[in-house]
Design a protein around this motif. Structure first.
Motif, mmCIF file in Angstrom:
data_model
loop_
_atom_site.group_PDB
_atom_site.id
_atom_site.type_symbol
_atom_site.label_atom_id
_atom_site.label_comp_id
_atom_site.label_asym_id
_atom_site.label_seq_id
_atom_site.Cartn_x
_atom_site.Cartn_y
_atom_site.Cartn_z
ATOM 1 N N ALA A 20 0.837 -1.205 0.000
ATOM 2 C CA ALA A 20 0.000 0.000 0.000
ATOM 3 C C ALA A 20 0.870 1.253 0.000
ATOM 4 C CB ALA A 20 -0.940 -0.001 1.203
ATOM 5 N N TRP A 21 1.954 1.224 0.764
ATOM 6 C CA TRP A 21 2.865 2.373 0.760
ATOM 7 C C TRP A 21 3.446 2.572 -0.632
ATOM 8 C CZ3 TRP A 21 7.936 3.293 -0.446
ATOM 9 C CH2 TRP A 21 8.394 4.572 -0.154
ATOM 10 N N ILE A 49 -4.910 10.108 2.101
ATOM 11 C CA ILE A 49 -6.240 9.619 2.481
ATOM 12 C C ILE A 49 -6.487 8.236 1.885
ATOM 13 C CG2 ILE A 49 -8.725 10.011 2.157
ATOM 14 C CD1 ILE A 49 -8.025 13.064 2.363
ATOM 15 N N ALA A 50 -6.154 8.063 0.623
ATOM 16 C CA ALA A 50 -6.359 6.764 -0.029
ATOM 17 C C ALA A 50 -5.477 5.695 0.603
ATOM 18 C CB ALA A 50 -6.081 6.881 -1.522
ATOM 19 N N THR A 54 -6.798 2.382 2.560
ATOM 20 C CA THR A 54 -6.315 1.052 2.175
ATOM 21 C C THR A 54 -5.788 0.304 3.390
ATOM 22 O OG1 THR A 54 -5.754 1.876 -0.031
ATOM 23 C CG2 THR A 54 -4.730 -0.194 0.655
ATOM 24 N N ILE A 55 -5.009 0.983 4.209
ATOM 25 C CA ILE A 55 -4.454 0.365 5.418
ATOM 26 C C ILE A 55 -5.591 -0.045 6.359
ATOM 27 C CG2 ILE A 55 -3.068 0.817 7.487
ATOM 28 C CD1 ILE A 55 -1.372 0.325 5.012
ATOM 29 N N ALA A 56 -6.597 0.808 6.505
ATOM 30 C CA ALA A 56 -7.738 0.466 7.362
ATOM 31 C C ALA A 56 -8.449 -0.781 6.841
ATOM 32 C CB ALA A 56 -8.716 1.642 7.447
ATOM 33 N N CYS A 57 -8.615 -0.880 5.536
ATOM 34 C CA CYS A 57 -9.248 -2.074 4.952
ATOM 35 C C CYS A 57 -8.405 -3.328 5.194
ATOM 36 C CB CYS A 57 -9.474 -1.872 3.458
ATOM 37 S SG CYS A 57 -10.768 -0.682 3.084
ATOM 38 N N ILE A 58 -7.105 -3.190 5.126
ATOM 39 C CA ILE A 58 -6.219 -4.327 5.398
ATOM 40 C C ILE A 58 -6.392 -4.793 6.839
ATOM 41 C CG2 ILE A 58 -3.784 -5.010 5.621
ATOM 42 C CD1 ILE A 58 -3.235 -3.078 3.221
ATOM 43 N N VAL A 59 -6.478 -3.848 7.765
ATOM 44 C CA VAL A 59 -6.664 -4.209 9.175
ATOM 45 C C VAL A 59 -8.018 -4.882 9.388
ATOM 46 C CG1 VAL A 59 -6.953 -3.262 11.506
ATOM 47 C CG2 VAL A 59 -5.069 -2.493 10.074
ATOM 48 N N VAL A 60 -9.055 -4.351 8.777
ATOM 49 C CA VAL A 60 -10.381 -4.978 8.907
ATOM 50 C C VAL A 60 -10.329 -6.406 8.381
ATOM 51 C CG1 VAL A 60 -12.772 -4.921 8.068
ATOM 52 C CG2 VAL A 60 -11.677 -2.813 8.872
ATOM 53 N N ALA A 61 -9.759 -6.593 7.202
ATOM 54 C CA ALA A 61 -9.687 -7.941 6.615
ATOM 55 C C ALA A 61 -8.872 -8.888 7.496
ATOM 56 C CB ALA A 61 -9.086 -7.869 5.217
#
Length: 134
Positions: A20-21, A49-50, A54-61
């Motif tokens: 993601a980075w 922001i994007a 993306t990082i937040a979605c990775i943590v949720v998954a």
């Protein structure tokens, strides 16, 4: 002892956060001069922001994959933070001769741990609410 599934999940979230980075921030290193003469950069607000989304979605998954357990969520947060911070630090250290990148790294890690803990807690609440409705 972690299971193979747990280890694989943690490896994937760590690699995904590093990716993601690279995808959102790693390719942009230039500063831009604005019409008023001020300078901004190297990242635009939308990139940051994007990347954060993306990082937040990775943590949720990752948390959902590990069934939102407390230990699993802590491990996901640690691996996502480590993966992202490692590539950020490598880039920052290579372009900073003052050594201030270390302060930036500290602030990045503290901010990620704080923000991602909130994401993991909200994920756990959502998962519990979903389970109770079923």
């Amino acid at each position: 002892m972690p299971t193979n599934r747990t280890a694989l999940t943690l490896l994937v979230v760590s690699a995904a956060s590093a990716a993601a980075w690279f995808a959102w921030l790693g390719w942009d290193s230039g500063y831009r001069e604005l019409p008023d003469g001020s300078v901004e950069g190297p990242y635009s607000s939308m990139q940051v922001i994007a990347c954060g989304a993306t990082i937040a979605c990775i943590v949720v998954a990752g948390c959902v994959a590990l069934r939102c357990s407390v230990r699993g969520s802590i491990a996901v947060i640690a691996c996502v933070t480590a993966g992202f911070a490692a590539v950020w630090a490598r880039d920052a250290a290579s372009s900073d001769s003052s050594g201030l990148w270390a302060i930036g790294l500290t602030l990045l890690v503290l901010g990620m741990i704080t923000g991602l803990t909130i994401v993991a807690v909200l994920t756990r609440f959502a998962q519990n609410a979903y389970r109770s409705r079923r």
